[in-house]
Design an enzyme around this catalytic site. Sequence first.
Site, mmCIF file in Angstrom:
data_model
loop_
_atom_site.group_PDB
_atom_site.id
_atom_site.type_symbol
_atom_site.label_atom_id
_atom_site.label_comp_id
_atom_site.label_asym_id
_atom_site.label_seq_id
_atom_site.Cartn_x
_atom_site.Cartn_y
_atom_site.Cartn_z
ATOM 1 N N GLU A 72 0.513 -1.230 0.019
ATOM 2 C CA GLU A 72 0.155 -0.128 -0.428
ATOM 3 C C GLU A 72 1.163 1.565 0.128
ATOM 4 O O GLU A 72 1.692 1.802 0.892
ATOM 5 C CB GLU A 72 -0.613 -0.391 1.065
ATOM 6 C CG GLU A 72 -2.000 1.144 1.150
ATOM 7 C CD GLU A 72 -2.966 1.606 1.881
ATOM 8 O OE1 GLU A 72 -3.581 2.228 2.341
ATOM 9 O OE2 GLU A 72 -3.461 0.285 2.952
ATOM 10 N N ASP A 124 10.422 7.823 0.725
ATOM 11 C CA ASP A 124 9.298 8.303 -0.806
ATOM 12 C C ASP A 124 9.202 7.175 -1.410
ATOM 13 O O ASP A 124 10.625 6.103 -2.142
ATOM 14 C CB ASP A 124 11.010 9.309 -1.684
ATOM 15 C CG ASP A 124 10.018 9.428 -3.240
ATOM 16 O OD1 ASP A 124 8.901 9.631 -3.714
ATOM 17 O OD2 ASP A 124 10.657 10.493 -3.694
ATOM 18 N N ASP A 147 -3.070 12.693 -2.754
ATOM 19 C CA ASP A 147 -3.700 14.016 -3.019
ATOM 20 C C ASP A 147 -3.966 14.241 -3.867
ATOM 21 O O ASP A 147 -3.542 14.478 -5.185
ATOM 22 C CB ASP A 147 -2.371 14.680 -2.065
ATOM 23 C CG ASP A 147 -3.397 15.935 -2.361
ATOM 24 O OD1 ASP A 147 -3.516 16.592 -2.561
ATOM 25 O OD2 ASP A 147 -2.160 16.740 -0.764
ATOM 26 N N ASP A 183 -12.002 10.238 -4.069
ATOM 27 C CA ASP A 183 -13.010 10.908 -4.221
ATOM 28 C C ASP A 183 -13.242 12.286 -5.021
ATOM 29 O O ASP A 183 -13.871 13.196 -4.194
ATOM 30 C CB ASP A 183 -13.411 11.770 -2.482
ATOM 31 C CG ASP A 183 -12.086 12.781 -2.079
ATOM 32 O OD1 ASP A 183 -11.339 12.162 -2.768
ATOM 33 O OD2 ASP A 183 -12.732 13.458 -1.171
ATOM 34 N N THR A 220 -12.678 4.017 5.961
ATOM 35 C CA THR A 220 -11.322 5.163 6.866
ATOM 36 C C THR A 220 -12.485 6.399 6.382
ATOM 37 O O THR A 220 -14.032 7.085 6.301
ATOM 38 C CB THR A 220 -10.670 5.720 6.228
ATOM 39 O OG1 THR A 220 -10.820 6.662 4.759
ATOM 40 C CG2 THR A 220 -10.120 4.677 4.902
ATOM 41 N N PHE A 222 -11.762 9.275 6.714
ATOM 42 C CA PHE A 222 -11.934 10.627 5.633
ATOM 43 C C PHE A 222 -12.719 9.931 4.572
ATOM 44 O O PHE A 222 -13.237 10.998 4.865
ATOM 45 C CB PHE A 222 -10.653 10.051 4.944
ATOM 46 C CG PHE A 222 -10.310 11.451 3.594
ATOM 47 C CD1 PHE A 222 -9.962 12.665 3.678
ATOM 48 C CD2 PHE A 222 -10.327 10.109 2.574
ATOM 49 C CE1 PHE A 222 -10.129 13.302 2.558
ATOM 50 C CE2 PHE A 222 -11.080 11.912 1.845
ATOM 51 C CZ PHE A 222 -10.358 12.766 1.650
ATOM 52 N N GLU A 223 -12.915 8.833 3.941
ATOM 53 C CA GLU A 223 -13.963 8.799 3.312
ATOM 54 C C GLU A 223 -15.619 8.789 4.135
ATOM 55 O O GLU A 223 -16.511 8.786 3.471
ATOM 56 C CB GLU A 223 -13.813 7.547 3.233
ATOM 57 C CG GLU A 223 -15.328 6.794 2.153
ATOM 58 C CD GLU A 223 -14.746 5.392 1.553
ATOM 59 O OE1 GLU A 223 -15.340 4.540 0.235
ATOM 60 O OE2 GLU A 223 -13.917 4.926 1.481
#
Length: 246
Positions: A72, A124, A147, A183, A220, A222-223
């Site tokens: 992930e 990174d 992002d 989203d 999540t 956020f979702e």
Amino acid sequence: MTSEDREAPSRDNEATPPSRRSIRSFVIRGGRQTAAQERAMAELWPRYGVEFNAQPVDLDQLFGRQAPRMLEIGFGAGEALLAFAQAHPELDCIGVEVHKPGVGHLLLGAETAGLTNLRVICHDAVEVLQQQLAPASIQLIHIFFPDPWHKKRHHKRRLIQPELVELLARVLAVGGKLRLATDWEHYALQMREVIDASTSFTNDAADTGFVTRNEERPLTRFERRGHRLGHGVWDLSYTRIVTPSQ
């Protein structure tokens, strides 16, 4: 790289040639670690953490077994990765994230769950894909809510670009899956355009381009917040195929 909380700080590695850092989708942003997260980084990193190395890591040695591997990229606070690792003890799971508070949060969750099939790289992701993971060493890749860089002048900073897709194809074994979610509809359409153009992947929903949310991807925080605000979510799924040059 990416984060469900829209925070993605990092640090530049000046020893790395600029040509190897052409994809830069994150910026350094302030993020204070809690005392618990600081403890996790100090005490749990030796158990779960993997230091970046410009040489391919021996995953069999790292996990102490031979097993399919999932990756992930930009796991944020680690909610989805933690849930997936718990639900799939038969898979070895690797998370890459530059945001140290998020890494600390995941380490705490991994300790509580007693996970043995999870490892974390705080670096990174582009360089990890280029140098630390061997070709065809991964069977499943998740990239959830990167992002969106929604301003037009920032679109070039979006993670999903042709160069990144080539790196994903490099480490993903033939037959492996690439799953993404966002989203932002414009970003979803760009993701589809970019990955559909790759000869290394085939869209698993060729008719519509998008799939329904995979049950293995938990909602999540956020979702859930996005749902309350009426935001849509677009899921994509691709299969790694043999390219003409292979």
